[in-house]
Design a protein around this motif. Structure first.
Motif, PDB file in Angstrom:
ATOM      1  N   GLN A  69      16.741  31.274 -12.047  1.00 33.16           N
ATOM      2  CA  GLN A  69      17.991  31.913 -12.423  1.00 33.16           C
ATOM      3  C   GLN A  69      17.926  32.343 -13.878  1.00 33.16           C
ATOM      4  OE1 GLN A  69      20.443  28.540 -10.921  1.00 33.16           O
ATOM      5  NE2 GLN A  69      21.072  29.990  -9.327  1.00 33.16           N
ATOM      6  N   ALA A  70      18.161  33.629 -14.114  1.00 30.79           N
ATOM      7  CA  ALA A  70      18.000  34.188 -15.464  1.00 30.79           C
ATOM      8  C   ALA A  70      18.876  33.446 -16.475  1.00 30.79           C
ATOM      9  CB  ALA A  70      18.337  35.672 -15.456  1.00 30.79           C
ATOM     10  N   GLY A  71      20.102  33.113 -16.054  1.00 36.10           N
ATOM     11  CA  GLY A  71      21.037  32.461 -16.959  1.00 36.10           C
ATOM     12  C   GLY A  71      21.634  33.454 -17.937  1.00 36.10           C
ATOM     13  N   THR A  72      22.677  33.032 -18.649  1.00 32.59           N
ATOM     14  CA  THR A  72      23.337  33.927 -19.599  1.00 32.59           C
ATOM     15  C   THR A  72      23.400  33.325 -21.006  1.00 32.59           C
ATOM     16  OG1 THR A  72      25.453  32.981 -18.898  1.00 32.59           O
ATOM     17  CG2 THR A  72      24.819  35.093 -17.893  1.00 32.59           C
ATOM     18  N   ARG A  73      23.123  32.038 -21.115  1.00 28.90           N
ATOM     19  CA  ARG A  73      23.249  31.383 -22.427  1.00 28.90           C
ATOM     20  C   ARG A  73      22.140  31.820 -23.387  1.00 28.90           C
ATOM     21  NH1 ARG A  73      25.462  25.401 -22.100  1.00 28.90           N
ATOM     22  NH2 ARG A  73      24.195  25.292 -23.982  1.00 28.90           N
ATOM     23  N   ARG A  74      22.486  31.920 -24.654  1.00 32.15           N
ATOM     24  CA  ARG A  74      21.486  32.332 -25.647  1.00 32.15           C
ATOM     25  C   ARG A  74      20.467  31.239 -25.905  1.00 32.15           C
ATOM     26  NH1 ARG A  74      24.057  35.669 -30.518  1.00 32.15           N
ATOM     27  NH2 ARG A  74      21.910  35.514 -31.214  1.00 32.15           N
ATOM     28  N   ASP A  75      20.872  29.975 -25.713  1.00 29.44           N
ATOM     29  CA  ASP A  75      19.899  28.887 -25.933  1.00 29.44           C
ATOM     30  C   ASP A  75      19.014  28.662 -24.701  1.00 29.44           C
ATOM     31  OD1 ASP A  75      21.508  27.597 -24.096  1.00 29.44           O
ATOM     32  OD2 ASP A  75      22.278  26.091 -25.494  1.00 29.44           O
ATOM     33  N   GLY A  76      19.287  29.394 -23.624  1.00 30.24           N
ATOM     34  CA  GLY A  76      18.419  29.340 -22.443  1.00 30.24           C
ATOM     35  C   GLY A  76      18.589  28.108 -21.578  1.00 30.24           C
ATOM     36  N   LYS A  77      19.567  27.274 -21.876  1.00 26.60           N
ATOM     37  CA  LYS A  77      19.703  26.011 -21.135  1.00 26.60           C
ATOM     38  C   LYS A  77      19.980  26.229 -19.647  1.00 26.60           C
ATOM     39  CE  LYS A  77      19.985  22.437 -24.390  1.00 26.60           C
ATOM     40  NZ  LYS A  77      20.527  22.781 -25.713  1.00 26.60           N
ATOM     41  N   ASP A  78      20.533  27.420 -19.312  1.00 23.84           N
ATOM     42  CA  ASP A  78      20.819  27.685 -17.892  1.00 23.84           C
ATOM     43  C   ASP A  78      19.749  28.579 -17.248  1.00 23.84           C
ATOM     44  OD1 ASP A  78      21.479  29.876 -19.382  1.00 23.84           O
ATOM     45  OD2 ASP A  78      23.409  30.250 -18.425  1.00 23.84           O
ATOM     46  N   SER A  79      18.641  28.770 -17.950  1.00 25.74           N
ATOM     47  CA  SER A  79      17.562  29.600 -17.388  1.00 25.74           C
ATOM     48  C   SER A  79      16.496  28.695 -16.775  1.00 25.74           C
ATOM     49  CB  SER A  79      16.960  30.488 -18.483  1.00 25.74           C
ATOM     50  OG  SER A  79      16.046  31.398 -17.908  1.00 25.74           O
ATOM     51  N   VAL A  80      16.800  28.211 -15.590  1.00 24.58           N
ATOM     52  CA  VAL A  80      15.914  27.263 -14.902  1.00 24.58           C
ATOM     53  C   VAL A  80      15.796  27.647 -13.426  1.00 24.58           C
ATOM     54  CG1 VAL A  80      16.427  25.292 -16.404  1.00 24.58           C
ATOM     55  CG2 VAL A  80      17.834  25.707 -14.386  1.00 24.58           C
ATOM     56  N   ALA A  81      14.776  27.103 -12.794  1.00 29.01           N
ATOM     57  CA  ALA A  81      14.580  27.393 -11.373  1.00 29.01           C
ATOM     58  C   ALA A  81      15.299  26.368 -10.502  1.00 29.01           C
ATOM     59  CB  ALA A  81      13.090  27.396 -11.052  1.00 29.01           C
ATOM     60  N   ILE A  82      15.644  26.789  -9.287  1.00 29.11           N
ATOM     61  CA  ILE A  82      16.207  25.891  -8.289  1.00 29.11           C
ATOM     62  C   ILE A  82      15.484  26.126  -6.959  1.00 29.11           C
ATOM     63  CG2 ILE A  82      18.534  25.720  -9.298  1.00 29.11           C
ATOM     64  CD1 ILE A  82      19.349  27.748  -6.972  1.00 29.11           C
ATOM     65  N   GLU A  83      15.434  25.101  -6.135  1.00 28.72           N
ATOM     66  CA  GLU A  83      14.825  25.285  -4.819  1.00 28.72           C
ATOM     67  C   GLU A  83      15.869  25.890  -3.890  1.00 28.72           C
ATOM     68  OE1 GLU A  83      12.281  22.091  -2.781  1.00 28.72           O
ATOM     69  OE2 GLU A  83      14.032  22.258  -1.477  1.00 28.72           O
ATOM     70  N   ARG A  84      15.564  27.042  -3.291  1.00 27.36           N
ATOM     71  CA  ARG A  84      16.517  27.693  -2.381  1.00 27.36           C
ATOM     72  C   ARG A  84      16.342  27.213  -0.947  1.00 27.36           C
ATOM     73  NH1 ARG A  84      20.866  30.195  -3.510  1.00 27.36           N
ATOM     74  NH2 ARG A  84      20.891  31.131  -5.554  1.00 27.36           N
ATOM     75  N   SER A  85      15.105  26.825  -0.592  1.00 26.62           N
ATOM     76  CA  SER A  85      14.836  26.426   0.787  1.00 26.62           C
ATOM     77  C   SER A  85      13.528  25.634   0.792  1.00 26.62           C
ATOM     78  CB  SER A  85      14.721  27.696   1.642  1.00 26.62           C
ATOM     79  OG  SER A  85      14.384  27.400   2.968  1.00 26.62           O
ATOM     80  N   PRO A  86      13.506  24.439   1.401  1.00 22.03           N
ATOM     81  CA  PRO A  86      12.316  23.595   1.331  1.00 22.03           C
ATOM     82  C   PRO A  86      11.128  24.173   2.098  1.00 22.03           C
ATOM     83  CG  PRO A  86      13.924  22.641   2.821  1.00 22.03           C
ATOM     84  CD  PRO A  86      14.590  23.822   2.182  1.00 22.03           C
TER      85      PRO A  86
END
Ligand code: DP6
Length: 336
Positions: A156-173
């Motif tokens: 997920q690209a995220g929107t925060r400037r510090d990048g804290k919300d720019s992380v991956a998530i598992e969508r389907s195992p």
């Protein structure tokens, strides 16, 4: 003081909605969200890390050879992030090996930095959860953020400037995709002339078409998210091909232009389209990264047929068939 020696293994991933273009180069924040499947252990990196007060500088061994000063420098900078977080000063010994043959043109910073993030953070005494591990791996290489997880993964690209919300998530195992295959066609083992890092910077700076791509990607992300939730590969096959085309189009729209696909890559594109036309529906989807090698996603039912067709294309040197694999794992046996 010596840290605990730690070994981790990470698999590579091949994106179906591509990451190309950063909004922050230092933090490695992307312009758009991307989605990939994690590959099986045929495309993986195994890495052992140990921090030690006895070392004067970081040491890096890659595939049984001392790494270049460039490679060691990039790894050292990454280890600095971990040292700062763990409040330690010791230098580290890092030994890393890829499962895939060297020079196959498959070398991937994704599995490399995911394995390094996991092994080095644990060796430094940090206890990171997968989300934190993904954010850390991202700093080494954007695509590495996705290799922390298995199955279908969205960074997920995220929107925060510090990048804290720019992380991956598992969508389907991964077990939901045990019928999916990636038929890899190796065309060239040459190092790419333009690194993805330099290439994407030029694209963001010079390509007008890139603005349009960002709008189109949002729609394609929706299509792919829905198809993944429904476990329906055919529902996203065309979108996968279109997104690869779109990335390679903005590469060509970059000044000076960047071209990674060659005539053999295009012969594969045509073969896949002809195959789908024969079957009367999109049962296979090609996608290309920053190089000429092809990744053709298809289901188990068609994998052998596709492989045979790709092998017969002049210029295809080798093929391999990958399944969908797991995220990060730790090992008790070490490389040194
Ligand atoms: C074409 O993750 O290698 O494979 O963040 O600069 O290290 P850096 O780039 P990298 O880029 C990979 C780009 C791609 C598409 C993708 O994997 O999404």
């Amino acid at each position: 003081m010596q840290s605990e020696k730690t070994t981790a293994v990470a698999n590579s991933n091949i994106a179906i909605i591509k990451y190309w273009g950063k909004r922050d180069a230092r933090l490695n924040l992307p312009q758009n969200s991307s989605i990939s499947f994690t590959m099986d252990a045929q495309l993986s990196t195994l890495t052992t890390v140990e921090f030690s007060a006895k070392l004067k500088h970081d040491e890096l061994l890659l595939n049984n050879a001392r790494a270049s000063s460039n490679e060691t420098g990039r790894v050292s900078m990454f280890l600095d992030l971990i040292r700062a977080q763990a409040r330690i000063k010791q230098k580290a010994k890092v030994v890393s090996g890829n499962s895939f043959p060297k020079g196959a043109g498959l070398a991937s910073s994704a599995s490399g930095f995911a394995a390094l993030a996991a092994a080095a953070s644990k060796a430094a005494g940090l206890k990171l959860d997968d989300r934190e591990l993904s954010a850390l791996a991202r700093r080494g290489s954007g695509s590495a953020s996705r290799s922390i997880f298995g199955g279908a993964v969205e960074w997920q690209a995220g929107t925060r400037r510090d990048g804290k919300d720019s992380v991956a998530i598992e969508r389907s195992p991964s077990f939901k995709w045990d019928h999916l295959r990636n038929v890899v066609a190796i065309i060239s083992s040459q190092e790419k002339k333009v690194s993805s890092r330099a290439g994407m910077e030029e694209t963001v700076r010079t390509s007008k078409l890139f603005r349009q791509r960002l709008k189109d990607v949002e729609k394609r992300l929706d299509t792919v998210r829905k198809a993944i939730a429904e476990g329906d590969f055919e529902a996203m096959a065309e979108t996968i091909m279109q997104d690869s085309n779109s990335m390679h189009a903005v590469m060509l729209d970059t000044w000076p232009p960047i071209r990674y696909m060659n005539d053999v890559s295009w012969a594969i594109v045509e073969e896949v389209l002809a195959f789908n036309a024969d079957k009367g529906k999109a049962v296979a989807a090609y996608t290309f990264d920053a190089g000429p090698n092809a990744h053709v996603y298809t289901t188990e039912k068609y994998a052998k047929e596709i492989e045979a067709r790709l092998v017969s294309i002049p210029g295809v040197q080798k093929t391999m068939v990958c399944q969908i694999g797991e995220g990060i794992r730790y090992r008790t046996e070490h490389l040194f």
